[in-house]
Design an enzyme around this catalytic site. Structure first.
Site, PDB file in Angstrom:
ATOM      1  N   PHE A  34       1.056  -0.930   0.253  1.00  0.00           N
ATOM      2  CA  PHE A  34       0.171  -0.291  -0.037  1.00  0.00           C
ATOM      3  C   PHE A  34       0.592   1.178  -0.012  1.00  0.00           C
ATOM      4  CE2 PHE A  34      -3.850  -1.110   2.211  1.00  0.00           C
ATOM      5  CZ  PHE A  34      -4.632  -2.099   0.701  1.00  0.00           C
ATOM      6  N   ARG A  35       1.502   1.148   1.046  1.00  0.00           N
ATOM      7  CA  ARG A  35       2.469   2.699   0.984  1.00  0.00           C
ATOM      8  C   ARG A  35       3.713   2.987   0.409  1.00  0.00           C
ATOM      9  NH1 ARG A  35      -0.493   0.640   5.094  1.00  0.00           N
ATOM     10  NH2 ARG A  35      -2.653   2.456   6.097  1.00  0.00           N
ATOM     11  N   GLN A 102      -0.319  -9.423   8.505  1.00  0.00           N
ATOM     12  CA  GLN A 102      -1.204  -8.810   8.211  1.00  0.00           C
ATOM     13  C   GLN A 102      -1.464  -9.236   6.068  1.00  0.00           C
ATOM     14  OE1 GLN A 102      -0.252  -4.006   8.879  1.00  0.00           O
ATOM     15  NE2 GLN A 102       1.720  -5.868   9.156  1.00  0.00           N
ATOM     16  N   HIS A 120      -5.436 -10.814   9.108  1.00  0.00           N
ATOM     17  CA  HIS A 120      -6.831 -10.104   8.235  1.00  0.00           C
ATOM     18  C   HIS A 120      -7.854 -11.234   6.643  1.00  0.00           C
ATOM     19  CE1 HIS A 120      -4.599  -6.183   8.680  1.00  0.00           C
ATOM     20  NE2 HIS A 120      -4.992  -6.430  10.236  1.00  0.00           N
ATOM     21  N   CYS A 131     -26.011 -18.160   1.638  1.00  0.00           N
ATOM     22  CA  CYS A 131     -26.253 -19.366   1.890  1.00  0.00           C
ATOM     23  C   CYS A 131     -25.116 -20.101   2.511  1.00  0.00           C
ATOM     24  CB  CYS A 131     -26.589 -20.639   0.729  1.00  0.00           C
ATOM     25  SG  CYS A 131     -25.271 -21.127  -0.738  1.00  0.00           S
ATOM     26  N   CYS A 158     -23.386 -16.540  -5.805  1.00  0.00           N
ATOM     27  CA  CYS A 158     -23.226 -18.208  -5.285  1.00  0.00           C
ATOM     28  C   CYS A 158     -24.697 -18.348  -6.572  1.00  0.00           C
ATOM     29  CB  CYS A 158     -23.663 -17.885  -4.119  1.00  0.00           C
ATOM     30  SG  CYS A 158     -23.951 -19.653  -3.423  1.00  0.00           S
TER      31      CYS A 158
HETATM   32  P1  NAD Z   1       2.519  -1.309   3.630  1.00  0.00           P
HETATM   33  O1  NAD Z   1       2.108  -1.180   2.281  1.00  0.00           O
HETATM   34  O2  NAD Z   1       1.403  -0.457   4.792  1.00  0.00           O
HETATM   35  O3  NAD Z   1       3.834  -1.530   4.323  1.00  0.00           O
HETATM   36  C1  NAD Z   1       4.939  -1.828   3.466  1.00  0.00           C
HETATM   37  C2  NAD Z   1       6.186  -1.526   4.264  1.00  0.00           C
HETATM   38  O4  NAD Z   1       6.140  -2.282   3.609  1.00  0.00           O
HETATM   39  C3  NAD Z   1       7.058  -0.515   3.494  1.00  0.00           C
HETATM   40  O5  NAD Z   1       7.164   0.362   4.580  1.00  0.00           O
HETATM   41  C4  NAD Z   1       7.877  -0.506   2.579  1.00  0.00           C
HETATM   42  O6  NAD Z   1       8.747   0.149   2.743  1.00  0.00           O
HETATM   43  C5  NAD Z   1       8.348  -2.034   2.958  1.00  0.00           C
HETATM   44  N1  NAD Z   1       8.873  -2.967   1.768  1.00  0.00           N
HETATM   45  C6  NAD Z   1       7.848  -3.142   0.493  1.00  0.00           C
HETATM   46  N2  NAD Z   1       8.349  -3.758  -0.056  1.00  0.00           N
HETATM   47  C7  NAD Z   1       9.372  -4.720   0.791  1.00  0.00           C
HETATM   48  C8  NAD Z   1      10.725  -5.243   0.848  1.00  0.00           C
HETATM   49  N3  NAD Z   1      10.599  -6.129  -0.085  1.00  0.00           N
HETATM   50  N4  NAD Z   1      11.682  -5.936   2.038  1.00  0.00           N
HETATM   51  C9  NAD Z   1      11.077  -4.895   3.876  1.00  0.00           C
HETATM   52  N5  NAD Z   1      10.440  -4.059   3.411  1.00  0.00           N
HETATM   53  C10 NAD Z   1       9.871  -2.957   2.126  1.00  0.00           C
HETATM   54  O7  NAD Z   1       2.254  -2.833   4.091  1.00  0.00           O
HETATM   55  P2  NAD Z   1       0.834  -3.006   5.823  1.00  0.00           P
HETATM   56  O8  NAD Z   1       2.052  -2.578   7.063  1.00  0.00           O
HETATM   57  O9  NAD Z   1       1.059  -4.702   5.526  1.00  0.00           O
HETATM   58  O10 NAD Z   1      -0.043  -2.553   5.880  1.00  0.00           O
HETATM   59  C11 NAD Z   1      -0.938  -2.245   5.048  1.00  0.00           C
HETATM   60  C12 NAD Z   1      -2.745  -3.992   4.722  1.00  0.00           C
HETATM   61  O11 NAD Z   1      -2.862  -3.920   3.176  1.00  0.00           O
HETATM   62  C13 NAD Z   1      -2.650  -4.407   5.283  1.00  0.00           C
HETATM   63  O12 NAD Z   1      -2.916  -4.758   6.479  1.00  0.00           O
HETATM   64  C14 NAD Z   1      -2.682  -5.828   4.321  1.00  0.00           C
HETATM   65  O13 NAD Z   1      -3.692  -6.647   4.378  1.00  0.00           O
HETATM   66  C15 NAD Z   1      -3.171  -5.407   3.179  1.00  0.00           C
HETATM   67  N6  NAD Z   1      -2.233  -5.881   2.108  1.00  0.00           N
HETATM   68  C16 NAD Z   1      -1.800  -6.779   1.830  1.00  0.00           C
HETATM   69  C17 NAD Z   1      -1.013  -7.483   0.451  1.00  0.00           C
HETATM   70  C18 NAD Z   1      -1.123  -8.692   0.736  1.00  0.00           C
HETATM   71  O14 NAD Z   1      -1.682 -10.031   0.813  1.00  0.00           O
HETATM   72  N7  NAD Z   1      -0.213  -9.128  -0.170  1.00  0.00           N
HETATM   73  C19 NAD Z   1      -0.436  -6.709  -0.137  1.00  0.00           C
HETATM   74  C20 NAD Z   1      -1.426  -5.034   0.204  1.00  0.00           C
HETATM   75  C21 NAD Z   1      -1.925  -4.723   1.280  1.00  0.00           C
END
Ligand code: NAD
Length: 246
Positions: A34-35, A102, A120, A131, A158
């Site tokens: 996400f970030r 997460q 999550h 159902c 469904c």
């Molecule tokens: P986030 O996107 O908020 O943060 C990800 C962090 O990981 C960032 O700080 C980034 O700098 C770092 N990062 C990215 N690639 C990296 C790597 N290869 N090695 C080390 N660091 C790395 O993610 P979050 O804190 O998990 O929160 C986002 C929410 O969205 C979660 O609750 C999750 O459930 C969901 N989400 C899940 C997925 C998935 O299942 N793959 C993908 C996107 C979002």
């Protein structure tokens, strides 16, 4: 890379490692987080991802929810990377007690991890809201493909006609109590706690790490996190690359 030797030593000495991860653990498998700068928050949509992935939005604008969900989270062909594989290896060797994630992508299980706390939920499980019929990853994909062929709204239905909902925790929804309890137990008893690939911005998940009582708190992340100052070891790098060197 600075810190790897220390991490390696702590891992070698421990048989009670717990891993707490986020979306950054799967970016090396091609799933966007996400970030990060190229993460989902920095792409343009009509609504921010937090709004789209909320319970209210799902109920009111189901088709728009699924357009985003199908493109960005229901990714076919993603494979476990070096981080997932190393964690599964440590568990098999009796060094790692649990992965607390997460993520909703199911890649830890695909790598062979057994004790995975999915805070999550998972894209691998989906249920009819009417159902209760279960649909796996392929099942919901099929229903979405059917809906998009019909050219109308992108709503997986469904066979009973009810709407299918992924078993993922949307914003505004509560986390599973048993999963939270077990995660608290694992973290409070851990010798080494490795936090990786998470911005630690999503609560209550991020608050779980407050239960750690040990002196080997490791943060591996590409960007700074709010917990770096409490960590005994901070490694700035890609989690897959770092773990594969341990
Ligand atoms: P986030 O996107 O908020 O943060 C990800 C962090 O990981 C960032 O700080 C980034 O700098 C770092 N990062 C990215 N690639 C990296 C790597 N290869 N090695 C080390 N660091 C790395 O993610 P979050 O804190 O998990 O929160 C986002 C929410 O969205 C979660 O609750 C999750 O459930 C969901 N989400 C899940 C997925 C998935 O299942 N793959 C993908 C996107 C979002």
């Amino acid at each position: 890379m600075e810190g790897i030797e220390t991490l390696k030593k702590w891992v070698e000495e421990s048989n009670n490692i717990v891993f707490f991860g986020g979306a950054g653990v799967s970016t090396e498998s091609g799933i966007p987080d996400f970030r990060s700068v190229d993460g989902l928050y920095n792409q343009k949509y009509d609504y921010p991802p937090e709004t789209i992935l909320s319970h209210t939005f799902f109920m009111r604008k189901t088709s728009e929810f699924y357009r985003f969900y199908k493109d960005k989270l229901l990714l076919e062909g993603a494979k476990p990377n070096k981080a997932h594989l190393k964690l599964a290896e440590w568990e098999a060797e009796g060094k790692l007690k649990a992965v607390i994630t997460q993520n909703i992508d199911g890649l830890h299980q695909a790598a062979g991890s057994k004790e995975v706390m999915e805070l999550h939920g998972s894209v691998q499980r989906n249920y009819c809201m009417q159902c209760g019929e279960f649909y796996d990853f392929e099942g919901i994909k099929e229903k979405l493909d059917e809906a998009s062929k019909n050219g109308g709204e992108l709503i997986p239905r469904c066979k009973c006609g009810g709407i299918i909902k992924p078993d993922v925790v949307l914003y505004e929804e509560g986390l599973d109590g048993r999963t939270m309890e077990k995660s608290v137990q694992y973290i409070s008893n851990a010798d080494v706690l490795i936090i990786a690939g998470t911005s630690l911005a999503v609560y209550p998940a991020a608050g779980l790490i407050d239960y750690y009582r040990g002196k080997k708190l490791v943060v591996i992340n590409l960007q700074p996190t709010p917990r770096d100052k409490y960590a005994n070891l901070c490694i700035c790098g890609k989690v897959g690359e770092v773990l594969s060197q341990c």
